[in-house]
Write a protein that holds these residues in place. Sequence first.
Motif, PDB file in Angstrom:
ATOM      1  N   PHE A   1       0.827  -1.208   0.000  1.00 53.00           N
ATOM      2  CA  PHE A   1       0.000   0.000   0.000  1.00 53.00           C
ATOM      3  C   PHE A   1       0.861   1.259   0.000  1.00 53.00           C
ATOM      4  N   SER A   2       2.006   1.223   0.680  1.00 57.61           N
ATOM      5  CA  SER A   2       2.911   2.365   0.662  1.00 57.61           C
ATOM      6  C   SER A   2       3.441   2.614  -0.740  1.00 57.61           C
ATOM      7  N   LYS A   3       3.726   1.532  -1.464  1.00 59.98           N
ATOM      8  CA  LYS A   3       4.212   1.661  -2.840  1.00 59.98           C
ATOM      9  C   LYS A   3       3.161   2.334  -3.713  1.00 59.98           C
ATOM     10  N   PHE A   4       1.917   1.897  -3.594  1.00 60.87           N
ATOM     11  CA  PHE A   4       0.871   2.485  -4.424  1.00 60.87           C
ATOM     12  C   PHE A   4       0.544   3.912  -3.996  1.00 60.87           C
ATOM     13  N   GLU A   5       0.749   4.235  -2.747  1.00 66.08           N
ATOM     14  CA  GLU A   5       0.561   5.621  -2.322  1.00 66.08           C
ATOM     15  C   GLU A   5       1.549   6.527  -3.051  1.00 66.08           C
ATOM     16  N   ARG A   6       2.791   6.049  -3.188  1.00 64.76           N
ATOM     17  CA  ARG A   6       3.788   6.822  -3.929  1.00 64.76           C
ATOM     18  C   ARG A   6       3.416   6.917  -5.405  1.00 64.76           C
ATOM     19  N   ILE A   7       3.033   5.781  -5.974  1.00 64.87           N
ATOM     20  CA  ILE A   7       2.747   5.739  -7.413  1.00 64.87           C
ATOM     21  C   ILE A   7       1.584   6.655  -7.765  1.00 64.87           C
ATOM     22  N   THR A   8       0.480   6.549  -7.034  1.00 66.65           N
ATOM     23  CA  THR A   8      -0.679   7.388  -7.348  1.00 66.65           C
ATOM     24  C   THR A   8      -0.368   8.862  -7.113  1.00 66.65           C
ATOM     25  N   GLY A   9       0.554   9.135  -6.197  1.00 67.19           N
ATOM     26  CA  GLY A   9       0.969  10.522  -5.985  1.00 67.19           C
ATOM     27  C   GLY A   9       1.680  11.110  -7.191  1.00 67.19           C
ATOM     28  N   HIS A  10       2.316  10.241  -7.987  1.00 66.77           N
ATOM     29  CA  HIS A  10       3.032  10.702  -9.179  1.00 66.77           C
ATOM     30  C   HIS A  10       2.116  10.873 -10.389  1.00 66.77           C
ATOM     31  N   LEU A  11       0.995  10.162 -10.431  1.00 70.34           N
ATOM     32  CA  LEU A  11       0.200  10.084 -11.660  1.00 70.34           C
ATOM     33  C   LEU A  11      -0.365  11.438 -12.089  1.00 70.34           C
ATOM     34  N   ALA A  12      -0.833  12.235 -11.146  1.00 71.34           N
ATOM     35  CA  ALA A  12      -1.369  13.548 -11.506  1.00 71.34           C
ATOM     36  C   ALA A  12      -0.277  14.426 -12.108  1.00 71.34           C
ATOM     37  N   ARG A  13       0.948  14.308 -11.583  1.00 68.76           N
ATOM     38  CA  ARG A  13       2.063  15.094 -12.134  1.00 68.76           C
ATOM     39  C   ARG A  13       2.437  14.604 -13.535  1.00 68.76           C
ATOM     40  N   VAL A  14       2.307  13.300 -13.765  1.00 74.92           N
ATOM     41  CA  VAL A  14       2.559  12.763 -15.105  1.00 74.92           C
ATOM     42  C   VAL A  14       1.529  13.313 -16.088  1.00 74.92           C
ATOM     43  N   ALA A  15       0.262  13.333 -15.673  1.00 75.10           N
ATOM     44  CA  ALA A  15      -0.787  13.881 -16.538  1.00 75.10           C
ATOM     45  C   ALA A  15      -0.529  15.361 -16.820  1.00 75.10           C
ATOM     46  N   ALA A  16      -0.061  16.104 -15.808  1.00 73.45           N
ATOM     47  CA  ALA A  16       0.249  17.521 -16.002  1.00 73.45           C
ATOM     48  C   ALA A  16       1.401  17.691 -16.995  1.00 73.45           C
ATOM     49  N   GLU A  17       2.384  16.794 -16.935  1.00 70.97           N
ATOM     50  CA  GLU A  17       3.490  16.831 -17.893  1.00 70.97           C
ATOM     51  C   GLU A  17       2.982  16.565 -19.307  1.00 70.97           C
ATOM     52  N   MET A  18       2.017  15.680 -19.431  1.00 68.51           N
ATOM     53  CA  MET A  18       1.421  15.403 -20.733  1.00 68.51           C
ATOM     54  C   MET A  18       0.638  16.612 -21.246  1.00 68.51           C
ATOM     55  N   GLU A  19       0.081  17.419 -20.332  1.00 66.37           N
ATOM     56  CA  GLU A  19      -0.587  18.650 -20.750  1.00 66.37           C
ATOM     57  C   GLU A  19       0.431  19.622 -21.334  1.00 66.37           C
ATOM     58  N   VAL A  20       1.584  19.748 -20.692  1.00 63.14           N
ATOM     59  CA  VAL A  20       2.646  20.624 -21.193  1.00 63.14           C
ATOM     60  C   VAL A  20       3.064  20.194 -22.595  1.00 63.14           C
ATOM     61  N   GLU A  21       3.118  18.890 -22.828  1.00 63.58           N
ATOM     62  CA  GLU A  21       3.529  18.359 -24.127  1.00 63.58           C
ATOM     63  C   GLU A  21       2.353  18.261 -25.104  1.00 63.58           C
ATOM     64  N   ARG A  22       1.182  18.750 -24.679  1.00 69.57           N
ATOM     65  CA  ARG A  22      -0.016  18.805 -25.514  1.00 69.57           C
ATOM     66  C   ARG A  22      -0.595  17.422 -25.849  1.00 69.57           C
ATOM     67  N   THR A  23      -0.244  16.425 -25.068  1.00 71.16           N
ATOM     68  CA  THR A  23      -0.912  15.134 -25.212  1.00 71.16           C
ATOM     69  C   THR A  23      -2.326  15.232 -24.660  1.00 71.16           C
ATOM     70  N   PHE A  24      -2.486  15.956 -23.548  1.00 71.46           N
ATOM     71  CA  PHE A  24      -3.781  16.182 -22.927  1.00 71.46           C
ATOM     72  C   PHE A  24      -4.053  17.669 -22.835  1.00 71.46           C
ATOM     73  N   SER A  25      -5.341  18.024 -22.840  1.00 69.64           N
ATOM     74  CA  SER A  25      -5.740  19.408 -22.600  1.00 69.64           C
ATOM     75  C   SER A  25      -5.900  19.635 -21.098  1.00 69.64           C
ATOM     76  N   LYS A  26      -6.117  20.880 -20.718  1.00 72.64           N
ATOM     77  CA  LYS A  26      -6.348  21.189 -19.307  1.00 72.64           C
ATOM     78  C   LYS A  26      -7.588  20.479 -18.800  1.00 72.64           C
TER      79      LYS A  26
END
Length: 376
Positions: free
Chosen positions: A24-49
């Motif tokens: 569970f500690s591992k997944f807490e870290r992983i899910t904490g990163h996912l929103a930042r990954v999506a934000a990085e994809m917004e910067v690269e125009r893979t996703f919109s806001k």
Amino acid sequence: MTKDLNLTQDHSGLTDDLAARRYFSKFERITGHLARVAAEMEVERTFSKTDVGIISEYVARIARTFGALSHKYLLTGRDTGVFFGSLSIDRHESGFPVFAELMKMANDAQQAEAHLAGMRTREQLKDEMVRQIVGDLTVPTKLQFAMSQRSYYEALAEGGLFWATNDPHALWTGNKEDRRTYMLHWAVYDSQQNVPTIYLMDVEDTGDVALPKDARRWPSAQAHLTAQGSAGLKLLTIAQGFDRDFDDLHPKRLRRIHVGPMYSSAFTLQTGPIREVLEEAQGAVGDDWTLAWTVEDLHSERTEMEKKGWFSSVEREIFKLDPFAGRGAETGTTSIERAVILPQRPFQVLAEKNPAGFKDVRKFVVSPAGRVVSYR
């Protein structure tokens, strides 16, 4: 029989409390990163806001679901006086809890308020724990279990979790000439692959009543999309079925995001380059993982008018399929973008080995401080 046996072998229970906590500690870290990954994809125009806002909400729901399950299984393997089992995970090509865990959680949620009403309050449990520790000089395991179960049912009662089926929602995104445009989004926990799957559909509405306010079309559209939420279905099949069932709803784009599998040398079985990378990386506790993130994308290329009945015609979408080597017909998509999210040490090993199958896979590398850097 063989299929059932293979499923049993792929599913594993975390019967040790320390293993469960590490998981569970591992997944807490992983899910904490996912929103930042999506934000990085917004910067690269893979996703919109707008995309990032929707995806981030589903990621938060996944995180809260893991939080609830961590309370439920906090004392796994301890003598609590009550046998309550252990968390069952799919250790082959998933790394996530099995589908049955979410079904049981949904059932528990229906009875959460009744369970809480029959439990002692947090203050009462804390007071009894202190008295047992000070007075009896013993570890209050049974009281700790009662507290963990209370925390579990409180999380269920609070809501905002990722369920086996997360009903479609319609987000108005504007008007295009005489049409209203919406982003329809929904999510499922795929029962075959045991991974969360998010759907985003851009739709143009030519109906007389706005879709979310239409008592006839909107419930039907929600039921249709929910029934089509299997990862085994091609996007082309889902989009064409929706296009034909709703003459005044025109799907212009459909995306499917697979959040997983999660690979970890401590919890999953993997083959090929990923296994070698994780074994050689020998990452610190909490850093021996890799998460796959796949985005399937289908675009409407043009429309054609199709006769319907004797005197009318309807607009139908013609979807653009991947033109390379006929892959579009096979995958039912315009494009597929694959990515992996991983800590620095596994990435270093992956870069050194440079396996052929990872040439076109995006790499999102997370630093110990949580910063995300993208590599092609």
